[in-house]
Design a protein around this motif. Structure first.
Motif, PDB file in Angstrom:
ATOM      1  N   LYS A   1      68.976  33.777  33.189  1.00  0.00           N
ATOM      2  CA  LYS A   1      68.304  32.600  33.761  1.00  0.00           C
ATOM      3  C   LYS A   1      69.264  31.863  34.703  1.00  0.00           C
ATOM      4  CE  LYS A   1      65.066  32.069  29.923  1.00  0.00           C
ATOM      5  NZ  LYS A   1      64.561  31.281  28.791  1.00  0.00           N
TER       6      LYS A   1
ATOM      7  N   GLY B   1      66.513  38.173  19.418  1.00  0.00           N
ATOM      8  CA  GLY B   1      67.903  37.800  19.228  1.00  0.00           C
ATOM      9  C   GLY B   1      68.057  36.604  18.296  1.00  0.00           C
TER      10      GLY B   1
ATOM     11  N   SER C   1      55.780  42.780  16.925  1.00  0.00           N
ATOM     12  CA  SER C   1      54.858  43.855  17.286  1.00  0.00           C
ATOM     13  C   SER C   1      54.948  44.954  16.213  1.00  0.00           C
ATOM     14  CB  SER C   1      55.170  44.405  18.678  1.00  0.00           C
ATOM     15  OG  SER C   1      56.497  44.854  18.718  1.00  0.00           O
TER      16      SER C   1
ATOM     17  N   LYS D   1      57.965  46.753  14.436  1.00  0.00           N
ATOM     18  CA  LYS D   1      59.054  45.921  13.889  1.00  0.00           C
ATOM     19  C   LYS D   1      58.690  45.263  12.558  1.00  0.00           C
ATOM     20  CE  LYS D   1      60.840  45.054  18.499  1.00  0.00           C
ATOM     21  NZ  LYS D   1      60.973  44.121  19.595  1.00  0.00           N
TER      22      LYS D   1
ATOM     23  N   TYR E   1      51.569  40.420  16.173  1.00  0.00           N
ATOM     24  CA  TYR E   1      50.943  39.605  17.230  1.00  0.00           C
ATOM     25  C   TYR E   1      50.182  40.443  18.247  1.00  0.00           C
ATOM     26  CZ  TYR E   1      54.481  40.612  20.868  1.00  0.00           C
ATOM     27  OH  TYR E   1      55.289  41.221  21.813  1.00  0.00           O
TER      28      TYR E   1
ATOM     29  N   LEU F   1      65.171  21.791  21.496  1.00  0.00           N
ATOM     30  CA  LEU F   1      66.591  21.813  21.109  1.00  0.00           C
ATOM     31  C   LEU F   1      67.388  22.642  22.107  1.00  0.00           C
ATOM     32  CD1 LEU F   1      68.515  21.684  18.027  1.00  0.00           C
ATOM     33  CD2 LEU F   1      68.771  23.889  19.155  1.00  0.00           C
TER      34      LEU F   1
ATOM     35  N   MET G   1      71.008  24.266  22.204  1.00  0.00           N
ATOM     36  CA  MET G   1      72.060  24.499  21.209  1.00  0.00           C
ATOM     37  C   MET G   1      73.437  24.063  21.719  1.00  0.00           C
ATOM     38  SD  MET G   1      74.276  27.203  22.040  1.00  0.00           S
ATOM     39  CE  MET G   1      74.840  27.583  20.412  1.00  0.00           C
TER      40      MET G   1
ATOM     41  N   ALA H   1      63.859  43.681  23.039  1.00  0.00           N
ATOM     42  CA  ALA H   1      64.971  44.200  22.236  1.00  0.00           C
ATOM     43  C   ALA H   1      64.770  43.829  20.763  1.00  0.00           C
ATOM     44  CB  ALA H   1      66.283  43.628  22.741  1.00  0.00           C
TER      45      ALA H   1
HETATM   46  N1  LIG Z   1      67.276  26.070  23.899  1.00  0.00           N
HETATM   47  C1  LIG Z   1      68.276  26.825  23.450  1.00  0.00           C
HETATM   48  O1  LIG Z   1      69.366  26.335  23.104  1.00  0.00           O
HETATM   49  C2  LIG Z   1      68.070  28.309  23.358  1.00  0.00           C
HETATM   50  C3  LIG Z   1      68.963  29.092  22.614  1.00  0.00           C
HETATM   51  C4  LIG Z   1      68.711  30.462  22.472  1.00  0.00           C
HETATM   52  C5  LIG Z   1      67.600  31.019  23.110  1.00  0.00           C
HETATM   53  N2  LIG Z   1      66.781  30.220  23.847  1.00  0.00           N
HETATM   54  C6  LIG Z   1      65.564  30.785  24.472  1.00  0.00           C
HETATM   55  O2  LIG Z   1      64.744  31.285  23.427  1.00  0.00           O
HETATM   56  C7  LIG Z   1      64.015  32.419  23.885  1.00  0.00           C
HETATM   57  C8  LIG Z   1      64.231  33.571  22.897  1.00  0.00           C
HETATM   58  O3  LIG Z   1      65.598  33.964  22.921  1.00  0.00           O
HETATM   59  P1  LIG Z   1      66.036  35.353  22.253  1.00  0.00           P
HETATM   60  O4  LIG Z   1      67.494  35.507  22.459  1.00  0.00           O
HETATM   61  O5  LIG Z   1      65.493  35.452  20.880  1.00  0.00           O
HETATM   62  O6  LIG Z   1      65.251  36.363  23.209  1.00  0.00           O
HETATM   63  P2  LIG Z   1      65.033  37.945  23.079  1.00  0.00           P
HETATM   64  O7  LIG Z   1      65.960  38.528  22.082  1.00  0.00           O
HETATM   65  O8  LIG Z   1      65.057  38.499  24.452  1.00  0.00           O
HETATM   66  O9  LIG Z   1      63.531  38.052  22.539  1.00  0.00           O
HETATM   67  C9  LIG Z   1      62.945  39.287  22.558  1.00  0.00           C
HETATM   68  C10 LIG Z   1      62.036  39.426  21.369  1.00  0.00           C
HETATM   69  O10 LIG Z   1      60.871  38.618  21.541  1.00  0.00           O
HETATM   70  C11 LIG Z   1      59.774  39.327  20.988  1.00  0.00           C
HETATM   71  N3  LIG Z   1      58.540  38.799  21.569  1.00  0.00           N
HETATM   72  C12 LIG Z   1      58.223  38.704  22.886  1.00  0.00           C
HETATM   73  N4  LIG Z   1      57.014  38.102  23.018  1.00  0.00           N
HETATM   74  C13 LIG Z   1      56.572  37.813  21.761  1.00  0.00           C
HETATM   75  C14 LIG Z   1      55.402  37.182  21.243  1.00  0.00           C
HETATM   76  N5  LIG Z   1      54.435  36.713  22.040  1.00  0.00           N
HETATM   77  N6  LIG Z   1      55.293  37.021  19.918  1.00  0.00           N
HETATM   78  C15 LIG Z   1      56.251  37.484  19.085  1.00  0.00           C
HETATM   79  N7  LIG Z   1      57.382  38.100  19.515  1.00  0.00           N
HETATM   80  C16 LIG Z   1      57.535  38.259  20.847  1.00  0.00           C
HETATM   81  C17 LIG Z   1      60.075  40.747  21.314  1.00  0.00           C
HETATM   82  O11 LIG Z   1      59.466  41.571  20.362  1.00  0.00           O
HETATM   83  P3  LIG Z   1      58.350  42.664  20.728  1.00  0.00           P
HETATM   84  O12 LIG Z   1      59.070  43.834  21.315  1.00  0.00           O
HETATM   85  O13 LIG Z   1      57.782  42.933  19.390  1.00  0.00           O
HETATM   86  O14 LIG Z   1      57.432  42.014  21.695  1.00  0.00           O
HETATM   87  C18 LIG Z   1      61.584  40.840  21.178  1.00  0.00           C
HETATM   88  O15 LIG Z   1      61.978  41.254  19.862  1.00  0.00           O
HETATM   89  C19 LIG Z   1      64.505  32.686  25.305  1.00  0.00           C
HETATM   90  O16 LIG Z   1      63.621  32.059  26.204  1.00  0.00           O
HETATM   91  C20 LIG Z   1      65.848  31.977  25.359  1.00  0.00           C
HETATM   92  O17 LIG Z   1      66.238  31.579  26.658  1.00  0.00           O
HETATM   93  C21 LIG Z   1      66.997  28.892  23.995  1.00  0.00           C
END
Ligand SMILES: NC(=O)c1ccc[n+]([C@@H]2O[C@H](COP(=O)([O-])OP(=O)(O)OC[C@H]3O[C@@H](n4cnc5c(N)ncnc54)[C@H](OP(=O)(O)O)[C@@H]3O)[C@@H](O)[C@H]2O)c1
Length: 345
Positions: free
Chosen positions: A51, A161, A184, A187, A202, A285, A287, A334
């Motif tokens: 991003k 993640g 999905s 998983k 979902y 939030l 982090m 992932a």
């Molecule tokens: N505000 C903060 O401090 C902060 C901190 C960390 C992360 N974030 C944000 O939080 C978000 C998630 O971060 P992350 O690191 O967890 O991302 P990530 O690892 O890239 O998330 C990918 C996962 O999301 C699942 N997924 C996608 N669409 C989905 C849906 N509609 N319902 C259920 N599962 C779904 C995917 O599974 P499938 O293959 O099963 O679809 C995959 O396992 C990002 O936008 C990141 O920028 C914000």
């Protein structure tokens, strides 16, 4: 003594990882009193990395070029500042570095002592690197939401993640009773093994309908403005992906631009109207790095195997490796964390 080192950068805001590259840069300044220099072994990727590279947060977080990539790190201490008390040279450490030290996808990083924790001996650098940003996010969300023992909690994307660390944290640290998540089809078993007591596919079910009014705490990781439906009335929701108010961007930039803040506030007010109508608080939030929390909360869980790092893929520290790693991350499917290995474990 070498005067340069290698680091992953972009030279401008770019649309795809094909323009990321490993550049040769002048070595960072030696650590200040409270800093530590680390020889990087492994780094994990987070969506914030791409991003930033794509300019998606350029207004709240303007940054100079070359833009250095990476927040999470695991490595070996090579130098310490004069006031550092928690670490010594040669010690393995891990952490999510503070904004001023961003750029962990590199041979060397200099970071504040306060962002780092000793690495548990029973996990590799790759495994340690997978924990900090995602794990601290989950911890800080549950703390903000006031998650209590015996409560029910909903975490979206339980194998993402953040989600894959939120599930065991809810179970072992917060002692939640019902841990509900969405994934999905392929998983489902993984989510159960992580501690979920109820897993909804979902891709096959109407999540909001089947989970209506089930959670005392909703942890939104996907930016789902309808997740208020899953909350019980008067529950608490915390999102890491929906900017719920203008204050949400304060954490990025101290002098948050008033107009950007007002714009985010207006959008946030609109997208969270469902939460308000139901009496559910919804907060955003952002982090914060916290080496002490890694040490006191995560190290015991990692040492006892209650949290088992989940690594999706490991890529080498090359132009091609960095590009492929980010392509997988951007794909958004992932299972666990994507790692770049800079040195051998
Ligand atoms: N505000 C903060 O401090 C902060 C901190 C960390 C992360 N974030 C944000 O939080 C978000 C998630 O971060 P992350 O690191 O967890 O991302 P990530 O690892 O890239 O998330 C990918 C996962 O999301 C699942 N997924 C996608 N669409 C989905 C849906 N509609 N319902 C259920 N599962 C779904 C995917 O599974 P499938 O293959 O099963 O679809 C995959 O396992 C990002 O936008 C990141 O920028 C914000």
């Amino acid at each position: 003594m070498t005067s340069t080192f290698k680091a992953a950068i972009t030279e401008r805001y770019v649309r795809t990882p094909t323009d990321y590259k490993i550049a040769t840069l002048p070595v960072p300044a030696p650590p200040s009193d409270t800093q530590v220099e680390i020889a990087v072994h492994a780094v994990s990727l987070n969506p914030i990395d791409y991003k930033r590279a794509e300019g998606m947060i350029a207004i709240p977080l303007p940054e100079p070029f070359p833009l250095r990539l990476g927040y999470d790190v695991s490595g070996t201490v090579t130098k310490i500042g004069s006031a550092v008390t928690r670490f010594k040279v040669g010690q393995p450490v891990y952490g999510r570095v503070e904004q001023a030290s961003v750029g962990t996808i590199a041979e060397i990083v200099v970071a504040n002592e306060s962002s780092l924790s000793p690495k548990p001996d029973n996990i590799s650098h790759k495994e340690a690197a997978s924990i900090p940003l995602a794990g601290l996010t989950a911890l800080q969300v549950f703390e903000k939401a006031g998650l209590k023992e015996g409560q029910s909690v909903f975490v979206s994307a339980g194998c993402g993640g953040v989600g894959q660390l939120a599930l065991p944290l809810a179970k072992h640290h917060f002692k939640a009773k019902d841990i509900i998540t969405t994934v999905s089809t392929k998983k489902i078993d993984k989510a159960k093994a992580l501690g979920a007591t109820r897993v909804v596919d979902y891709t096959k079910e109407d999540v909001h309908k089947v989970l209506e009014n089930t959670a005392d705490v909703v942890f939104d990781t996907t930016g789902d403005s309808s997740s208020y439906m899953i909350a019980k009335p008067n529950a608490h929701a915390v999102s890491i992906a929906l900017l719920a108010s203008g204050d949400a961007i304060d954490g990025f930039r101290d002098d948050s631009i008033a107009i950007a803040k007002r714009l985010v506030g207006a959008v946030g007010w609109f997208v969270t109207r469902g939460f308000r109508a139901k009496g559910v608080s919804c907060e955003f939030l952002l982090m914060n790095p916290d080496g002490r929390a890694l040490e006191t909360v995560f190290n015991p869980l990692l040492t006892t195997g209650k949290i088992k790092p989940m690594i999706a893929s490991v890529y080498p520290f090359t132009d091609d490796g960095v590009r492929k790693a980010f392509a997988e991350l951007r794909d958004g499917h992932a299972t666990g964390k994507i790692i770049i290995q800079v040195r051998d474990d």
